[in-house]
Structures are given as structure tokens and as C-alpha cells.
Design an enzyme around this catalytic site. Structure first.
Site, PDB file in Angstrom:
ATOM      1  N   TYR A 106       0.846  -1.218   0.000  1.00  0.00           N
ATOM      2  CA  TYR A 106       0.000   0.000   0.000  1.00  0.00           C
ATOM      3  C   TYR A 106       0.873   1.257   0.000  1.00  0.00           C
ATOM      4  CZ  TYR A 106      -3.407   3.296   2.201  1.00  0.00           C
ATOM      5  OH  TYR A 106      -4.221   4.351   2.522  1.00  0.00           O
ATOM      6  N   ASP A 110      10.394  -7.126  -3.001  1.00  0.00           N
ATOM      7  CA  ASP A 110       9.140  -7.613  -2.434  1.00  0.00           C
ATOM      8  C   ASP A 110       9.049  -9.119  -2.595  1.00  0.00           C
ATOM      9  OD1 ASP A 110       6.266  -7.757  -1.604  1.00  0.00           O
ATOM     10  OD2 ASP A 110       6.457  -5.589  -1.772  1.00  0.00           O
ATOM     11  N   ARG A 142       1.820  -9.584   0.931  1.00  0.00           N
ATOM     12  CA  ARG A 142       0.570  -8.885   1.260  1.00  0.00           C
ATOM     13  C   ARG A 142      -0.591  -9.441   0.430  1.00  0.00           C
ATOM     14  NH1 ARG A 142      -0.599  -3.927   3.598  1.00  0.00           N
ATOM     15  NH2 ARG A 142      -2.793  -3.385   3.339  1.00  0.00           N
ATOM     16  N   ASN A 174       8.546 -12.999  11.037  1.00  0.00           N
ATOM     17  CA  ASN A 174       8.680 -12.303   9.757  1.00  0.00           C
ATOM     18  C   ASN A 174       9.249 -10.900   9.977  1.00  0.00           C
ATOM     19  OD1 ASN A 174       7.868 -12.057   6.784  1.00  0.00           O
ATOM     20  ND2 ASN A 174       6.850 -10.276   7.692  1.00  0.00           N
ATOM     21  N   THR A 199       5.587   2.285  14.347  1.00  0.00           N
ATOM     22  CA  THR A 199       4.176   2.644  14.495  1.00  0.00           C
ATOM     23  C   THR A 199       3.950   3.411  15.790  1.00  0.00           C
ATOM     24  OG1 THR A 199       1.987   1.726  14.941  1.00  0.00           O
ATOM     25  CG2 THR A 199       3.817   0.248  15.316  1.00  0.00           C
ATOM     26  N   SER A 210      -0.714  -5.264  20.644  1.00  0.00           N
ATOM     27  CA  SER A 210      -0.962  -6.501  19.884  1.00  0.00           C
ATOM     28  C   SER A 210       0.390  -7.158  19.640  1.00  0.00           C
ATOM     29  CB  SER A 210      -1.631  -6.194  18.532  1.00  0.00           C
ATOM     30  OG  SER A 210      -0.680  -5.610  17.637  1.00  0.00           O
ATOM     31  N   TYR A 212       1.542  -7.911  16.860  1.00  0.00           N
ATOM     32  CA  TYR A 212       2.137  -7.146  15.752  1.00  0.00           C
ATOM     33  C   TYR A 212       2.852  -5.902  16.271  1.00  0.00           C
ATOM     34  CZ  TYR A 212       2.107  -3.103  12.731  1.00  0.00           C
ATOM     35  OH  TYR A 212       2.478  -1.942  12.119  1.00  0.00           O
ATOM     36  N   LYS A 223       7.105  -4.494  16.308  1.00  0.00           N
ATOM     37  CA  LYS A 223       7.691  -3.201  15.942  1.00  0.00           C
ATOM     38  C   LYS A 223       8.560  -2.660  17.077  1.00  0.00           C
ATOM     39  CE  LYS A 223       5.583  -2.100  11.950  1.00  0.00           C
ATOM     40  NZ  LYS A 223       6.258  -1.685  10.729  1.00  0.00           N
ATOM     41  N   GLN A 226       4.645   5.865  12.806  1.00  0.00           N
ATOM     42  CA  GLN A 226       3.575   6.386  11.946  1.00  0.00           C
ATOM     43  C   GLN A 226       2.203   6.114  12.556  1.00  0.00           C
ATOM     44  OE1 GLN A 226       3.344   6.798   7.357  1.00  0.00           O
ATOM     45  NE2 GLN A 226       2.677   4.732   7.784  1.00  0.00           N
ATOM     46  N   VAL A 282      -2.811   5.317   8.621  1.00  0.00           N
ATOM     47  CA  VAL A 282      -2.846   5.969   7.310  1.00  0.00           C
ATOM     48  C   VAL A 282      -4.177   5.679   6.612  1.00  0.00           C
ATOM     49  CG1 VAL A 282      -1.719   6.129   5.056  1.00  0.00           C
ATOM     50  CG2 VAL A 282      -0.355   5.809   7.115  1.00  0.00           C
ATOM     51  N   ASN A 284     -10.128   3.579   5.971  1.00  0.00           N
ATOM     52  CA  ASN A 284     -10.302   2.903   4.685  1.00  0.00           C
ATOM     53  C   ASN A 284     -11.496   1.946   4.741  1.00  0.00           C
ATOM     54  OD1 ASN A 284      -8.086   4.325   3.877  1.00  0.00           O
ATOM     55  ND2 ASN A 284      -6.704   2.580   3.698  1.00  0.00           N
ATOM     56  N   ARG A 292     -11.245  -5.925  20.381  1.00  0.00           N
ATOM     57  CA  ARG A 292      -9.859  -5.744  20.819  1.00  0.00           C
ATOM     58  C   ARG A 292      -9.787  -5.491  22.318  1.00  0.00           C
ATOM     59  NH1 ARG A 292      -7.003  -2.227  15.987  1.00  0.00           N
ATOM     60  NH2 ARG A 292      -8.098  -3.279  14.286  1.00  0.00           N
TER      61      ARG A 292
HETATM   62  N1  USQ Z   1     -11.531   0.411  14.721  1.00  0.00           N
HETATM   63  C1  USQ Z   1     -12.903   0.562  14.794  1.00  0.00           C
HETATM   64  N2  USQ Z   1     -13.670   0.022  13.806  1.00  0.00           N
HETATM   65  C2  USQ Z   1     -13.123  -0.657  12.761  1.00  0.00           C
HETATM   66  C3  USQ Z   1     -11.728  -0.821  12.692  1.00  0.00           C
HETATM   67  C4  USQ Z   1     -10.960  -0.282  13.702  1.00  0.00           C
HETATM   68  O1  USQ Z   1     -13.411   1.186  15.725  1.00  0.00           O
HETATM   69  O2  USQ Z   1     -13.874  -1.121  11.907  1.00  0.00           O
HETATM   70  C5  USQ Z   1     -10.679   1.035  15.759  1.00  0.00           C
HETATM   71  C6  USQ Z   1      -9.768   0.071  16.490  1.00  0.00           C
HETATM   72  O3  USQ Z   1     -10.416  -0.505  17.607  1.00  0.00           O
HETATM   73  C7  USQ Z   1      -8.607   0.993  16.864  1.00  0.00           C
HETATM   74  C8  USQ Z   1      -8.599   2.057  15.777  1.00  0.00           C
HETATM   75  O4  USQ Z   1      -9.841   1.950  15.113  1.00  0.00           O
HETATM   76  O5  USQ Z   1      -8.861   1.613  18.096  1.00  0.00           O
HETATM   77  C9  USQ Z   1      -7.477   1.897  14.767  1.00  0.00           C
HETATM   78  O6  USQ Z   1      -7.562   0.608  14.201  1.00  0.00           O
HETATM   79  P1  USQ Z   1      -6.849   0.263  12.829  1.00  0.00           P
HETATM   80  O7  USQ Z   1      -7.176  -1.155  12.490  1.00  0.00           O
HETATM   81  O8  USQ Z   1      -7.103   1.303  11.813  1.00  0.00           O
HETATM   82  O9  USQ Z   1      -5.323   0.461  13.225  1.00  0.00           O
HETATM   83  P2  USQ Z   1      -4.286  -0.450  13.989  1.00  0.00           P
HETATM   84  O10 USQ Z   1      -4.761  -1.811  14.272  1.00  0.00           O
HETATM   85  O11 USQ Z   1      -3.817   0.341  15.148  1.00  0.00           O
HETATM   86  O12 USQ Z   1      -3.145  -0.589  12.903  1.00  0.00           O
HETATM   87  C10 USQ Z   1      -2.957   0.336  11.817  1.00  0.00           C
HETATM   88  C11 USQ Z   1      -2.080  -0.311  10.780  1.00  0.00           C
HETATM   89  C12 USQ Z   1      -0.731  -0.600  11.414  1.00  0.00           C
HETATM   90  C13 USQ Z   1      -0.158   0.648  11.982  1.00  0.00           C
HETATM   91  C14 USQ Z   1      -1.116   1.318  12.933  1.00  0.00           C
HETATM   92  C15 USQ Z   1      -0.685   2.679  13.372  1.00  0.00           C
HETATM   93  O13 USQ Z   1      -2.688  -1.481  10.298  1.00  0.00           O
HETATM   94  O14 USQ Z   1       0.126  -1.150  10.448  1.00  0.00           O
HETATM   95  O15 USQ Z   1       0.996   0.305  12.680  1.00  0.00           O
HETATM   96  O16 USQ Z   1      -2.379   1.515  12.271  1.00  0.00           O
HETATM   97  S1  USQ Z   1      -1.127   2.974  15.045  1.00  0.00           S
HETATM   98  O17 USQ Z   1      -2.539   2.675  15.247  1.00  0.00           O
HETATM   99  O18 USQ Z   1      -0.838   4.366  15.338  1.00  0.00           O
HETATM  100  O19 USQ Z   1      -0.343   2.061  15.827  1.00  0.00           O
END
Ligand code: USQ
Length: 399
Positions: free
Chosen positions: A11, A31, A35, A118, A144, A179, A181, A185, A208, A211, A237, A323
Site C-alpha cells: 500500500y 518484495d 501482502r 517475519n 508505528t 498486539s 504485531y 515493531k 507512523q 494511514v 479505509n 480488541r
Molecule cells: N476500529 C474501529 N472500527 C473498525 C476498525 C478499527 O473502531 O472497523 C478502531 C480500532 O479498535 C482501533 C482504531 O480503530 O482503536 C485503529 O484501528 P486500525 O485497524 O485502523 O489500526 P491499527 O490496528 O492500530 O493498525 C494500523 C495499521 C498498522 C499501523 C497502525 C498505526 O494497520 O500497520 O501500525 O495503524 S497505530 O494505530 O498508530 O499504531
């Protein structure tokens, strides 16, 4: 500059290759196309169709000239990676080649183990390969914001001053990931910092935020993917994908959890600033890369308003949170370094979301055909119980 992008088919990677090529940089891309396998394993696909890697490379040379050297390899293949770096001799290496999904890592032991192996082994392989093949190159490593968790303190950029029993030191800010994951990191961050200290490598660890955004071109072979399944779709998204098929968006829990966000275009701007302003020899620096802090409920309302602009009625249906995460919490991350280097946020979130919905509408049938992939089934606390949909990808990968 010569920029090696590990994870060029992803992405961010496919978008970054084009963004940098437009600025005149020469790209090395690596790559293993995992993904594509993982999203297939989740029984889903990219909402915006993407071309095969061969079609992508053909389009890239038609549009940008012969400025990409592609290496089909997995970072864990240390010999192949070392040879690629020795041949390409990059000025910068951008490491985007990790499994980026928290839910995927929470499915079961096999997935947690796979994600951590991985990510951590791939990064370790890259650090040793850089030491041996291109020790002067600058590593831009995608970390992250989730490494920090949600502490009841403001979040500095990587380090903070602490006083304990009358002595002071500048120490890494505590990591409290949420998590398997996100923990991978954290482990990467420690390994990257240690490699800088040990071998004098130079690195920027990019914390980050989440996104969002589409990247589409008149030549559809240049489009980047956009995932919406529960594991690989980021929240905004997913919400936009739900909006275009008339499915209500689903804030988890109270929807009051807050995160840092930035658009895909802003992520590209930040990554190129980091690349063009390398860390010094032996320096390990941390950038918090986000534009704004919003709650999940805020996002739902942004999507509802953007949907209305397209004549779509967007429902909001809160779900029990699958979660384990704080619902109400302090969240105040600092993000100065990138602004000091010149980061100027581009379009505001409501405009980006409106454009995203416009880009997704022509593909509503693809999303509607996989609408059942939007509901969360991976429960953080419980055993995952729907093996039918996770039948093949990882097992193929492990066998
Ligand atoms: N969430 C909802 N509804 C949904 C999906 C998610 O309420 O349908 C909530 C989740 O509970 C969470 C938040 O939205 O509190 C963010 O979830 P996410 O799935 O968009 O993001 P996350 O799992 O944290 O992971 C994503 C990327 C990851 C990156 C991270 C940045 O997949 O690669 O590291 O965002 S961060 O969140 O700042 O760690």
C-alpha cells in the site's frame, strides 16, 4: 538519490516508488508479494483493483523511464538481500516490508509467531545486510505510533528526560504495545537502535499513525491497493468502503479511543523528507509521523458528512470491541521533527475522505461481493473460531 524500498508492492511502497520517481530519485524495489497472499487468506481483496507485479513494473518504466530495479526477494533470505544491496548501492533504504496487521497477529499462536518472526527476523537480516553491503546508507524504518500504547503522559518523539533518585538521563520512552504485531515493531526499534550504536549505522525510526487514502492514476496499473477486510483495512479505509456499499460504519466499543492519523499523501511527503534529510553516522532518531489526533467516533462523523456529499446515507453502528484497548484515555503525541524539516500537511481529512469515497464508488460491487469480510471475527481475548476463512495463506507460507 538511490532509494531501496523493501516492500515496494504494498500500500505504501508502491505509492512511495512513484512519489520518489517523480522527484527524480532512482528506485530499487524488493518484495516477496506476501501482502497479496495474506489478504487472500482473509478471504478478501483490494477494493481498488491492482495489477500484477509484472504489469506494474512495465507501467513504471513507461511512465518514469528505466528508474526501477526490482528484486523478487524476502528479507529473511539474507544472502539474496545482501547481494541486492551490494548491487544497488543505495543512499537510503526504506523498510516497509513487514506484516502490518494487529488483528492478523491476534488470530492464534501460528499467526502471532509468523508475524513476529517475519518482522523481527526480516529487520535483523536487513540490519546485517546494510552493515556488510552499504554501511553508509540511511535506514528509514517504518515503526508505528502503536508502540507507545496510550500512556497517561504526553508522548515524546522516542526519548525523554527522566529523573530518578536524584540522577537524570535521556532514555527511550516506555513502549506499551497492544498486539503481537505492535510488539514486533517494538522489538525492531530496539534492534535498530542497537545496530546504530554498535556499527555506526544511521537510522530514522518512523512512528507512523494510522494511514488512510487512495492513490489512483489514469493508468490503473499505477493504482495502489486499498484493503477493507478486518485485518488489513485501516479504520478509515474500512469506513469509506462501508459507506459506498450502504453498510453502517462500525466504531468498536465506545468509539472514544483516539489515535494519530495522516493521509497517504502526507505519509509520502513525510517519508521523502526523512529520506532527503538523513540521520548522522551512528545516529538513531525517532520521528512521530501523524497529522491529527481523532477518536474513532470523529472518523465516523467525517465519513457520514463525506458520504452525504456523494448522496450516500451513512449509518453508524457501534460494536462490542473485539480488541483489548483503552476506551477513554489521554492521547497527546508530540510531532515536531518532521514539521521542522518542512512537513506541511496537504488536504484536510474531510476533503481526502470525500475524494476516497469518489475513488471507491466505481468499485462498490467488488466491495459488496466481500461485504462479509468487514465484520470483525478475530477476538483479542478468545480463540479464533472460523478456520474456514483462514485456510490456506499462512499454511502455504509455513510449509
Ligand atoms: N476500529 C474501529 N472500527 C473498525 C476498525 C478499527 O473502531 O472497523 C478502531 C480500532 O479498535 C482501533 C482504531 O480503530 O482503536 C485503529 O484501528 P486500525 O485497524 O485502523 O489500526 P491499527 O490496528 O492500530 O493498525 C494500523 C495499521 C498498522 C499501523 C497502525 C498505526 O494497520 O500497520 O501500525 O495503524 S497505530 O494505530 O498508530 O499504531
Amino acid at each position: 538519490m538511490r532509494v531501496f524500498i523493501a516492500g515496494v508492492d504494498g500500500y505504501l511502497g508502491w505509492t512511495l516508488a512513484q512519489h520518489l520517481a517523480r522527484q527524480g530519485h532512482v528506485i530499487g524495489g524488493a518484495d516477496a508479494l506476501l501482502r497479496r497472499v495474506w489478504v487472500d487468506e482473509m478471504g478478501s481483496l483490494s477494493a481498488i483493483p491492482i495489477a500484477s507485479v509484472d504489469e506494474r513494473l512495465a507501467a513504471f518504466s513507461e511512465h518514469f523511464g528505466e528508474c526501477m530495479r526490482y528484486f523478487a526477494l524476502d528479507l529473511r533470505d539474507h544472502a539474496a538481500l545482501s547481494a541486492a544491496l551490494a548491487e544497488f548501492q543505495p543512499d537510503a533504504v526504506v523498510h516497509l516490508a513487514e506484516c502490518p496487521s494487529a488483528p492478523y497477529s491476534m488470530i492464534d499462536f501460528q499467526h502471532a509467531d509468523f508475524v513476529q518472526n517475519n518482522n523481527v527476523s526480516g529487520t535483523l537480516s536487513l540490519l546485517f545486510a546494510m552493515r556488510d553491503s552499504c554501511p553508509e546508507a540511511h535506514l528509514v524504518k517504518l515503526g508505528t505510533m502503536g508502540e507507545y500504547g496510550t500512556p497517561n503522559l504526553d508522548i515524546p518523539e522516542g526519548f525523554f528526560e527522566v529523573e530518578y533518585r536524584g540522577r537524570r538521563d535521556r532514555l527511550p520512552f516506555p513502549r506499551q504495545a497492544g498486539s503481537w504485531y505492535h510488539w514486533s515493531k517494538v522489538f525492531d526499534s530496539h534492534n535498530v537502535a542497537f545496530a546504530c550504536q554498535l556499527w555506526g549505522l544511521r537510522a530514522t525510526d518512523v512512528m507512523q499513525g494510522v494511514v488512510y487514502g487512495t492513490w489512483v492514476d489514469e493508468d490503473s496499473r499505477l493504482n495502489t491497493r486499498l484493503d477493507f477486510d478486518e485485518a488489513f483495512g485501516t479504520v478509515l479505509n474500512r469506513f469509506c468502503s462501508q459507506a459506498v456499499i450502504g453498510q453502517p460504519v462500525m466504531p468498536y466499543g465506545l468509539g472514544t479511543q483516539r489515535r494519530g492519523f495522516l493521509s497517504l499523501a502526507d505519509s509520502m511527503q513525510c517519508l521523502s523528507l526523512a529520506i532527503e534529510h538523513p540521520a548522522a553516522e551512528g545516529e538513531y532518531r525517532v520521528f512521530n509521523q501523524l497529522r491529527e489526533v481523532l477518536s474513532v467516533n470523529d472518523l465516523a462523523h467525517v465519513v457520514r458528512a463525506a458520504g452525504e456529499a456523494h448522496g450516500l446515507a451513512v449509518g453508524i453502528k457501534p460494536l462490542d470491541n473485539p480488541r483489548v484497548e483503552a476506551g477513554s484515555h489521554h492521547y497527546c503525541p508530540e510531532s515536531r521533527h518532521l514539521r521542522e524539516l518542512g512537513f506541511r500537511p496537504s488536504l484536510p481529512i474531510d476533503e481526502v475522505v470525500r475524494a476516497m469515497i469518489g475513488d471507491l464508488l466505481p468499485h462498490r460491487d467488488r466491495i459488496a461481493g466481500h461485504a462479509d469480510r468487514l465484520a470483525p471475527t478475530v477476538q483479542w481475548r478468545k480463540q479464533y473460531t472460523t478456520p474456514a476463512q483462514t485456510s490456506n495463506g499462512l499454511r502455504k507460507e509455513l510449509s
